[in-house]
Design a protein around this motif. Sequence first.
Motif, PDB file in Angstrom:
ATOM      1  N   THR A 223       0.758  -1.644  -0.061  1.00  0.00           N
ATOM      2  CA  THR A 223      -0.030   0.089   0.538  1.00  0.00           C
ATOM      3  C   THR A 223       0.377   1.248   0.458  1.00  0.00           C
ATOM      4  OG1 THR A 223      -1.640  -1.186   1.617  1.00  0.00           O
ATOM      5  CG2 THR A 223      -1.929   1.310   1.330  1.00  0.00           C
ATOM      6  N   PHE A 224       1.938   1.600   0.865  1.00  0.00           N
ATOM      7  CA  PHE A 224       2.440   2.509   0.935  1.00  0.00           C
ATOM      8  C   PHE A 224       3.646   2.573   0.303  1.00  0.00           C
ATOM      9  CE2 PHE A 224       3.829   5.837   3.497  1.00  0.00           C
ATOM     10  CZ  PHE A 224       5.109   5.890   3.545  1.00  0.00           C
TER      11      PHE A 224
ATOM     12  N   VAL B 296       8.372   0.564   7.546  1.00  0.00           N
ATOM     13  CA  VAL B 296       6.298   0.370   7.623  1.00  0.00           C
ATOM     14  C   VAL B 296       6.482  -0.913   6.798  1.00  0.00           C
ATOM     15  CG1 VAL B 296       4.450   0.687   5.628  1.00  0.00           C
ATOM     16  CG2 VAL B 296       6.136   3.372   6.301  1.00  0.00           C
TER      17      VAL B 296
END
Length: 98
Positions: A49-50, A77
Motif C-alpha cells: 500500500t505504501f 513501514v
Amino acid sequence: MTGTLISLISIVIGIISANIFGKFYENYTFGFKGNTLIGVFGSVLLIKTFGRLGFDPWSIMNDGDFDAFRLAINLLVSALGGVLGLLLAKKIYLKLNK
C-alpha cells in the motif's frame, strides 16, 4: 542490493516486529507461529500500500542508485505493518469470540 533482497529484508523486519510486540504485550500475542504469519501479511500489505508512494524496493534501487532514506522509510513501514497487523488480528479475534 536488489529489489528482491530488500523485499525479503522488509518481510523479516515485519516478522521480528510482530514477535517483539507480542513478547512485550502478552494480551496481543498469538504465539510464535501466529505472530510470524501475521507479521508477514501485515508487513506485505502495508508495504504494498505504501509502496505506491515511491517507497517500494524497486524505487529504492532506482537505476542502480541506492537511496538510503527510502530504505529507512520502507523498513520503518514494514515494522509498523507487523505491529498493526497484530493489533488488527487481535481486534478481529476478540470481536468474533464474543
